[in-house]
Scaffold this motif. Structure first.
Motif, PDB file in Angstrom:
ATOM      1  N   GLY A  94     -17.778   1.633  17.440  1.00 58.38           N
ATOM      2  CA  GLY A  94     -18.079   3.056  17.539  1.00 58.38           C
ATOM      3  C   GLY A  94     -18.434   3.652  16.196  1.00 58.38           C
ATOM      4  N   GLU A  95     -18.532   4.968  16.179  1.00 57.40           N
ATOM      5  CA  GLU A  95     -18.988   5.676  14.985  1.00 57.40           C
ATOM      6  C   GLU A  95     -18.042   5.525  13.794  1.00 57.40           C
ATOM      7  OE1 GLU A  95     -19.923  10.242  13.823  1.00 57.40           O
ATOM      8  OE2 GLU A  95     -20.561   9.574  15.813  1.00 57.40           O
ATOM      9  N   GLY A  96     -16.755   5.357  14.046  1.00 57.36           N
ATOM     10  CA  GLY A  96     -15.786   5.249  12.960  1.00 57.36           C
ATOM     11  C   GLY A  96     -15.632   3.850  12.376  1.00 57.36           C
ATOM     12  N   TYR A  97     -16.353   2.871  12.910  1.00 62.84           N
ATOM     13  CA  TYR A  97     -16.233   1.488  12.432  1.00 62.84           C
ATOM     14  C   TYR A  97     -16.980   1.327  11.116  1.00 62.84           C
ATOM     15  CZ  TYR A  97     -16.875  -3.579  12.236  1.00 62.84           C
ATOM     16  OH  TYR A  97     -16.896  -4.882  11.837  1.00 62.84           O
ATOM     17  N   ARG A  98     -16.282   0.895  10.071  1.00 58.46           N
ATOM     18  CA  ARG A  98     -16.869   0.780   8.730  1.00 58.46           C
ATOM     19  C   ARG A  98     -16.836  -0.634   8.174  1.00 58.46           C
ATOM     20  NH1 ARG A  98     -19.403   5.301   9.407  1.00 58.46           N
ATOM     21  NH2 ARG A  98     -18.080   7.119   9.386  1.00 58.46           N
ATOM     22  N   GLY A  99     -16.447  -1.612   8.960  1.00 56.46           N
ATOM     23  CA  GLY A  99     -16.406  -2.983   8.480  1.00 56.46           C
ATOM     24  C   GLY A  99     -15.325  -3.165   7.427  1.00 56.46           C
ATOM     25  N   CYS A 100     -15.484  -4.192   6.626  1.00 62.64           N
ATOM     26  CA  CYS A 100     -14.534  -4.512   5.564  1.00 62.64           C
ATOM     27  C   CYS A 100     -15.328  -4.660   4.267  1.00 62.64           C
ATOM     28  CB  CYS A 100     -13.822  -5.817   5.911  1.00 62.64           C
ATOM     29  SG  CYS A 100     -12.646  -6.344   4.668  1.00 62.64           S
ATOM     30  N   LEU A 101     -14.930  -3.963   3.224  1.00 66.84           N
ATOM     31  CA  LEU A 101     -15.627  -4.027   1.945  1.00 66.84           C
ATOM     32  C   LEU A 101     -14.897  -4.992   1.019  1.00 66.84           C
ATOM     33  CD1 LEU A 101     -17.993  -2.875   0.284  1.00 66.84           C
ATOM     34  CD2 LEU A 101     -16.371  -1.203  -0.625  1.00 66.84           C
ATOM     35  N   VAL A 102     -15.646  -5.953   0.477  1.00 62.38           N
ATOM     36  CA  VAL A 102     -15.102  -6.934  -0.468  1.00 62.38           C
ATOM     37  C   VAL A 102     -15.550  -6.529  -1.866  1.00 62.38           C
ATOM     38  CG1 VAL A 102     -15.116  -9.356  -1.163  1.00 62.38           C
ATOM     39  CG2 VAL A 102     -15.185  -8.755   1.263  1.00 62.38           C
ATOM     40  N   ILE A 103     -14.616  -6.480  -2.800  1.00 65.69           N
ATOM     41  CA  ILE A 103     -14.920  -6.143  -4.190  1.00 65.69           C
ATOM     42  C   ILE A 103     -14.658  -7.385  -5.031  1.00 65.69           C
ATOM     43  CG2 ILE A 103     -14.331  -4.679  -6.157  1.00 65.69           C
ATOM     44  CD1 ILE A 103     -13.342  -2.593  -4.132  1.00 65.69           C
ATOM     45  N   THR A 104     -15.693  -7.865  -5.728  1.00 65.93           N
ATOM     46  CA  THR A 104     -15.572  -9.049  -6.566  1.00 65.93           C
ATOM     47  C   THR A 104     -15.843  -8.654  -8.023  1.00 65.93           C
ATOM     48  OG1 THR A 104     -16.400 -10.409  -4.760  1.00 65.93           O
ATOM     49  CG2 THR A 104     -16.431 -11.395  -6.958  1.00 65.93           C
ATOM     50  N   VAL A 105     -14.891  -8.953  -8.885  1.00 62.58           N
ATOM     51  CA  VAL A 105     -15.040  -8.640 -10.306  1.00 62.58           C
ATOM     52  C   VAL A 105     -15.363  -9.945 -11.036  1.00 62.58           C
ATOM     53  CG1 VAL A 105     -13.946  -7.674 -12.354  1.00 62.58           C
ATOM     54  CG2 VAL A 105     -13.365  -6.776 -10.092  1.00 62.58           C
ATOM     55  N   PRO A 106     -16.564 -10.050 -11.603  1.00 66.60           N
ATOM     56  CA  PRO A 106     -16.918 -11.281 -12.310  1.00 66.60           C
ATOM     57  C   PRO A 106     -16.090 -11.446 -13.586  1.00 66.60           C
ATOM     58  CG  PRO A 106     -18.677  -9.665 -12.530  1.00 66.60           C
ATOM     59  CD  PRO A 106     -17.638  -9.072 -11.626  1.00 66.60           C
ATOM     60  N   ARG A 107     -15.884 -12.708 -13.950  1.00 69.51           N
ATOM     61  CA  ARG A 107     -15.142 -13.052 -15.174  1.00 69.51           C
ATOM     62  C   ARG A 107     -13.834 -12.262 -15.249  1.00 69.51           C
ATOM     63  NH1 ARG A 107     -20.236 -12.342 -15.939  1.00 69.51           N
ATOM     64  NH2 ARG A 107     -20.103 -10.320 -16.924  1.00 69.51           N
ATOM     65  N   SER A 108     -13.009 -12.395 -14.206  1.00 71.65           N
ATOM     66  CA  SER A 108     -11.835 -11.534 -14.067  1.00 71.65           C
ATOM     67  C   SER A 108     -10.508 -12.246 -14.342  1.00 71.65           C
ATOM     68  CB  SER A 108     -11.832 -10.922 -12.667  1.00 71.65           C
ATOM     69  OG  SER A 108     -11.859 -11.930 -11.684  1.00 71.65           O
ATOM     70  N   ARG A 109     -10.538 -13.293 -15.136  1.00 70.52           N
ATOM     71  CA  ARG A 109      -9.297 -14.018 -15.434  1.00 70.52           C
ATOM     72  C   ARG A 109      -8.244 -13.096 -16.034  1.00 70.52           C
ATOM     73  NH1 ARG A 109      -9.147 -17.915 -20.395  1.00 70.52           N
ATOM     74  NH2 ARG A 109     -10.962 -16.638 -20.659  1.00 70.52           N
ATOM     75  N   HIS A 110      -8.641 -12.284 -17.013  1.00 68.81           N
ATOM     76  CA  HIS A 110      -7.672 -11.386 -17.653  1.00 68.81           C
ATOM     77  C   HIS A 110      -7.190 -10.304 -16.688  1.00 68.81           C
ATOM     78  CE1 HIS A 110      -8.052 -13.209 -21.555  1.00 68.81           C
ATOM     79  NE2 HIS A 110      -9.374 -13.197 -21.409  1.00 68.81           N
ATOM     80  N   LEU A 111      -8.090  -9.849 -15.826  1.00 71.09           N
ATOM     81  CA  LEU A 111      -7.703  -8.878 -14.810  1.00 71.09           C
ATOM     82  C   LEU A 111      -6.682  -9.492 -13.857  1.00 71.09           C
ATOM     83  CD1 LEU A 111      -8.089  -6.130 -13.408  1.00 71.09           C
ATOM     84  CD2 LEU A 111      -9.953  -7.188 -12.104  1.00 71.09           C
ATOM     85  N   TYR A 112      -6.891 -10.734 -13.470  1.00 72.43           N
ATOM     86  CA  TYR A 112      -5.954 -11.432 -12.583  1.00 72.43           C
ATOM     87  C   TYR A 112      -4.570 -11.467 -13.222  1.00 72.43           C
ATOM     88  CZ  TYR A 112      -3.778 -15.033  -9.760  1.00 72.43           C
ATOM     89  OH  TYR A 112      -2.907 -15.721  -8.954  1.00 72.43           O
ATOM     90  N   TRP A 113      -4.506 -11.790 -14.505  1.00 69.51           N
ATOM     91  CA  TRP A 113      -3.215 -11.842 -15.194  1.00 69.51           C
ATOM     92  C   TRP A 113      -2.560 -10.460 -15.206  1.00 69.51           C
ATOM     93  CZ3 TRP A 113      -5.454 -14.839 -19.933  1.00 69.51           C
ATOM     94  CH2 TRP A 113      -5.650 -16.183 -19.567  1.00 69.51           C
ATOM     95  N   ARG A 114      -3.378  -9.432 -15.356  1.00 63.79           N
ATOM     96  CA  ARG A 114      -2.833  -8.073 -15.381  1.00 63.79           C
ATOM     97  C   ARG A 114      -2.255  -7.693 -14.011  1.00 63.79           C
ATOM     98  NH1 ARG A 114      -5.974  -3.470 -18.735  1.00 63.79           N
ATOM     99  NH2 ARG A 114      -4.129  -2.247 -19.147  1.00 63.79           N
ATOM    100  N   VAL A 115      -2.992  -8.023 -12.948  1.00 66.09           N
ATOM    101  CA  VAL A 115      -2.503  -7.761 -11.594  1.00 66.09           C
ATOM    102  C   VAL A 115      -1.214  -8.537 -11.360  1.00 66.09           C
ATOM    103  CG1 VAL A 115      -2.981  -8.116  -9.133  1.00 66.09           C
ATOM    104  CG2 VAL A 115      -4.766  -7.200 -10.634  1.00 66.09           C
ATOM    105  N   GLU A 116      -1.184  -9.784 -11.797  1.00 66.24           N
ATOM    106  CA  GLU A 116       0.015 -10.599 -11.648  1.00 66.24           C
ATOM    107  C   GLU A 116       1.202  -9.950 -12.358  1.00 66.24           C
ATOM    108  OE1 GLU A 116       0.655 -15.335 -11.747  1.00 66.24           O
ATOM    109  OE2 GLU A 116      -0.026 -14.472 -13.636  1.00 66.24           O
ATOM    110  N   GLY A 117       0.965  -9.381 -13.540  1.00 64.22           N
ATOM    111  CA  GLY A 117       2.023  -8.702 -14.280  1.00 64.22           C
ATOM    112  C   GLY A 117       2.515  -7.449 -13.561  1.00 64.22           C
ATOM    113  N   VAL A 118       1.594  -6.699 -12.983  1.00 62.02           N
ATOM    114  CA  VAL A 118       1.973  -5.500 -12.232  1.00 62.02           C
ATOM    115  C   VAL A 118       2.847  -5.889 -11.044  1.00 62.02           C
ATOM    116  CG1 VAL A 118       1.090  -3.655 -10.749  1.00 62.02           C
ATOM    117  CG2 VAL A 118       0.005  -4.097 -12.961  1.00 62.02           C
ATOM    118  N   ILE A 119       2.432  -6.913 -10.306  1.00 69.35           N
ATOM    119  CA  ILE A 119       3.197  -7.355  -9.142  1.00 69.35           C
ATOM    120  C   ILE A 119       4.585  -7.834  -9.571  1.00 69.35           C
ATOM    121  CG2 ILE A 119       3.311  -9.050  -7.265  1.00 69.35           C
ATOM    122  CD1 ILE A 119       1.279  -6.741  -6.886  1.00 69.35           C
ATOM    123  N   ARG A 120       4.642  -8.582 -10.664  1.00 71.55           N
ATOM    124  CA  ARG A 120       5.936  -9.046 -11.151  1.00 71.55           C
ATOM    125  C   ARG A 120       6.822  -7.858 -11.528  1.00 71.55           C
ATOM    126  NH1 ARG A 120       4.494 -12.570 -15.009  1.00 71.55           N
ATOM    127  NH2 ARG A 120       4.267 -14.187 -13.449  1.00 71.55           N
ATOM    128  N   GLY A 121       6.234  -6.833 -12.145  1.00 74.32           N
ATOM    129  CA  GLY A 121       6.999  -5.640 -12.497  1.00 74.32           C
ATOM    130  C   GLY A 121       7.537  -4.922 -11.271  1.00 74.32           C
TER     131      GLY A 121
END
Length: 105
Positions: A67-94
């Motif tokens: 129907g009109e409200g269906y928006r699918g699923c949006l995937v966000i990919t950040v290239p060269r994101s190794r450092h970002l991954y570590w940051r997310v991991e740190g947030v989750i650990r916190g």
């Protein structure tokens, strides 16, 4: 959730023009209009959207996401994101440590 994730990326110094965006949506929906909807809603550059991944429609199934409200699923990919991954991991650990500390009290 996606707006929160984009705000987190911005706090990490990642501009919205850096990630790639891809829509996962049923083939019976209007993929182009839905990409424009996501771009407008989240302030994303349309030129960073890749080709949508279309899910084949199977008439035998009963879909509720249509129907009109269906928006699918949006995937966000950040290239060269190794450092970002570590940051997310740190947030989750916190968060885990904070929750564990609350249980100990």
């Amino acid at each position: 959730m996606l707006a929160l994730f984009l705000a987190f990326l911005a706090s990490c110094g990642i501009n919205r023009g850096v990630p790639r965006y891809r829509l996962l949506i049923h083939e019976s929906a209007d993929a182009e209009a839905t990409q424009r909807w996501w771009a407008e809603r989240l302030g994303l550059p349309l030129e960073r959207f890749g080709r949508a991944t279309l899910k084949r429609h199977e008439p035998a199934t009963t879909r509720r996401n249509n129907g009109e409200g269906y928006r699918g699923c949006l995937v966000i990919t950040v290239p060269r994101s190794r450092h970002l991954y570590w940051r997310v991991e740190g947030v989750i650990r916190g968060v885990e440590d904070a929750v564990a500390g609350m249980r100990d009290e």
